[in-house]
Design an enzyme around this catalytic site. Structure first.
Site, PDB file in Angstrom:
ATOM      1  N   LYS A  22     -40.576  84.731 -58.177  1.00 40.64           N
ATOM      2  CA  LYS A  22     -41.423  85.941 -58.157  1.00 40.64           C
ATOM      3  C   LYS A  22     -41.876  86.250 -56.727  1.00 40.64           C
ATOM      4  O   LYS A  22     -41.734  87.367 -56.242  1.00 40.64           O
ATOM      5  CB  LYS A  22     -42.661  85.756 -59.061  1.00 40.64           C
ATOM      6  CG  LYS A  22     -42.335  85.427 -60.509  1.00 40.64           C
ATOM      7  CD  LYS A  22     -43.584  85.299 -61.372  1.00 40.64           C
ATOM      8  CE  LYS A  22     -44.490  84.140 -61.017  1.00 40.64           C
ATOM      9  NZ  LYS A  22     -43.928  82.807 -61.259  1.00 40.64           N
ATOM     10  N   ARG A  97     -50.718  87.555 -67.154  1.00 42.55           N
ATOM     11  CA  ARG A  97     -50.223  86.294 -67.703  1.00 42.55           C
ATOM     12  C   ARG A  97     -50.700  86.084 -69.132  1.00 42.55           C
ATOM     13  O   ARG A  97     -50.342  85.083 -69.760  1.00 42.55           O
ATOM     14  CB  ARG A  97     -50.745  85.141 -66.868  1.00 42.55           C
ATOM     15  CG  ARG A  97     -49.729  84.601 -65.882  1.00 42.55           C
ATOM     16  CD  ARG A  97     -50.482  83.699 -64.952  1.00 42.55           C
ATOM     17  NE  ARG A  97     -49.739  82.610 -64.460  1.00 42.55           N
ATOM     18  CZ  ARG A  97     -49.252  82.562 -63.218  1.00 42.55           C
ATOM     19  NH1 ARG A  97     -49.358  83.565 -62.395  1.00 42.55           N
ATOM     20  NH2 ARG A  97     -48.630  81.487 -62.816  1.00 42.55           N
ATOM     21  N   ARG A 136     -40.566  73.313 -52.511  1.00 41.15           N
ATOM     22  CA  ARG A 136     -41.051  74.521 -51.841  1.00 41.15           C
ATOM     23  C   ARG A 136     -42.053  74.222 -50.727  1.00 41.15           C
ATOM     24  O   ARG A 136     -42.889  73.335 -50.831  1.00 41.15           O
ATOM     25  CB  ARG A 136     -41.743  75.420 -52.869  1.00 41.15           C
ATOM     26  CG  ARG A 136     -42.529  76.546 -52.188  1.00 41.15           C
ATOM     27  CD  ARG A 136     -43.127  77.513 -53.129  1.00 41.15           C
ATOM     28  NE  ARG A 136     -43.815  76.894 -54.226  1.00 41.15           N
ATOM     29  CZ  ARG A 136     -44.152  77.553 -55.326  1.00 41.15           C
ATOM     30  NH1 ARG A 136     -43.825  78.824 -55.452  1.00 41.15           N
ATOM     31  NH2 ARG A 136     -44.785  76.943 -56.285  1.00 41.15           N
ATOM     32  N   ARG A 170     -48.120  73.418 -51.562  1.00 37.56           N
ATOM     33  CA  ARG A 170     -49.216  73.676 -52.498  1.00 37.56           C
ATOM     34  C   ARG A 170     -49.634  72.412 -53.245  1.00 37.56           C
ATOM     35  O   ARG A 170     -48.786  71.604 -53.611  1.00 37.56           O
ATOM     36  CB  ARG A 170     -48.775  74.748 -53.506  1.00 37.56           C
ATOM     37  CG  ARG A 170     -49.068  76.139 -53.012  1.00 37.56           C
ATOM     38  CD  ARG A 170     -48.424  77.217 -53.828  1.00 37.56           C
ATOM     39  NE  ARG A 170     -48.582  77.101 -55.283  1.00 37.56           N
ATOM     40  CZ  ARG A 170     -48.095  77.975 -56.138  1.00 37.56           C
ATOM     41  NH1 ARG A 170     -47.438  79.038 -55.687  1.00 37.56           N
ATOM     42  NH2 ARG A 170     -48.257  77.818 -57.429  1.00 37.56           N
ATOM     43  N   ARG A 181     -47.670  73.798 -66.015  1.00 37.86           N
ATOM     44  CA  ARG A 181     -47.573  75.234 -65.714  1.00 37.86           C
ATOM     45  C   ARG A 181     -46.466  75.882 -66.558  1.00 37.86           C
ATOM     46  O   ARG A 181     -46.615  77.017 -67.036  1.00 37.86           O
ATOM     47  CB  ARG A 181     -47.315  75.436 -64.216  1.00 37.86           C
ATOM     48  CG  ARG A 181     -48.571  75.194 -63.383  1.00 37.86           C
ATOM     49  CD  ARG A 181     -48.281  74.846 -61.933  1.00 37.86           C
ATOM     50  NE  ARG A 181     -47.532  75.846 -61.217  1.00 37.86           N
ATOM     51  CZ  ARG A 181     -46.901  75.602 -60.058  1.00 37.86           C
ATOM     52  NH1 ARG A 181     -46.955  74.407 -59.506  1.00 37.86           N
ATOM     53  NH2 ARG A 181     -46.238  76.559 -59.467  1.00 37.86           N
TER      54      ARG A 181
END
Ligand code: AP5
Ligand code: MG
Length: 229
Positions: A22, A97, A136, A170, A181
């Site tokens: 995203k 969401r 990431r 993160r 998640r």
């Protein structure tokens, strides 16, 4: 007849689980179409970093991989939706969401004489998402996203976009939290696919391929929406 550029703001939603791309795709669409990425994850991380009451309340929930309350998320988003820089429109990344958020968004946009033009669902496989999220990292200065295996900067340790030398990871990007998640996505967010399907605004795109191939698919979809014939 030659297509002209629409003057009405174009509002898109990128729907998809953690790691679907995203953020990666929203930044590419920003550059291509002048739309502005609104990521509730980024807004909440900003609130956490500045220690606002919303940030303090959100931190523990985010670290656990659960969804922050609709009330907090809506308050953070509402403030940003009034920004003067959104004249061409927005790419909503990670919002809505829940169905309550989707309904609140419809009301907020209707009050401005706007609507959601497309909800783009990025279709992916859960197991691949864990590898994407675990590898990431982002540039601390400009937020450009990278990946240990799938998207490395041209020069190691230096951001391609701004030349920044500090990269960060993160707190919620570990395999265990990613599984929570993913569960939250399937239980609370995936039902929105049907919500937008029922309103005729859903488009599904495979997001399992190469970043540039997915970007080309999205360009074709968004290109049509930003033109009037
Ligand atoms: P948020 O920040 O929105 O995180 P998320 O939804 O878990 O999604 P990610 O940011 O992890 O993934 P992405 O789809 O952006 O992938 P990316 O492009 O980076 O939310 C974080 C938390 O905030 C939530 O858990 C919740 O607590 C809270 N929150 C936020 N919004 C909320 C809301 N509306 N309501 C309630 N709570 C909310 O890509 C991932 C990696 O893969 C990158 O390294 C990238 O380089 C790489 N990559 C991307 N595409 C590809 C590809 N095609 N092939 C290979 N690698 C790829
Ligand atoms: Mg993201």
């Amino acid at each position: 007849m030659m297509a002209e550029t629409t003057t009405r703001p174009v509002n898109l939603i990128l729907l998809g689980p953690p790691g679907a791309g995203k953020g990666t795709q929203a930044r590419m669409l920003e550059e291509a179409f002048g739309l502005v990425q609104l990521s509730t994850g980024d807004l909440l991380r900003g609130a956490v970093a500045s220690g606002t009451p919303a940030g303090l309340a959100a931190k523990t929930v985010m670290d656990a991989g659960e969804l922050v309350s609709d009330e907090i998320v809506l308050a953070v988003l509402k403030e940003r939706l009034d920004g003067p820089d959104l004249a061409k429109g927005t790419i909503l990344d990670g919002f809505p969401r829940t169905e309550a958020q989707a309904r609140a968004l419809d009301t907020l946009l209707a009050a401005k004489g706007q609507k959601i033009d497309a909800a783009i669902s990025l279709k992916v496989e859960d197991e691949a998402m864990i590898a994407r999220v675990a590898g990431r990292y982002t540039c601390a200065a400009c937020g450009e996203g990278y990946h240990d295996d799938f998207k490395q900067p041209r020069e190691e340790g230096m951001c391609d976009k701004c030349g920044g030398m500090e990269m960060k990871r993160r707190a919620d990007d570990n395999a265990e939290t990613v599984r929570t998640r993913l569960q939250a996505y399937h239980a609370q967010t995936a039902p929105l696919i049907e919500y937008y399907n029922a309103r005729g605004t859903l488009t599904e795109v495979s997001a399992m391929g190469d970043i540039t191939v997915i970007a080309a698919d999205l360009d074709a979809i968004v290109g049509k929406l930003t033109q009037v014939s």
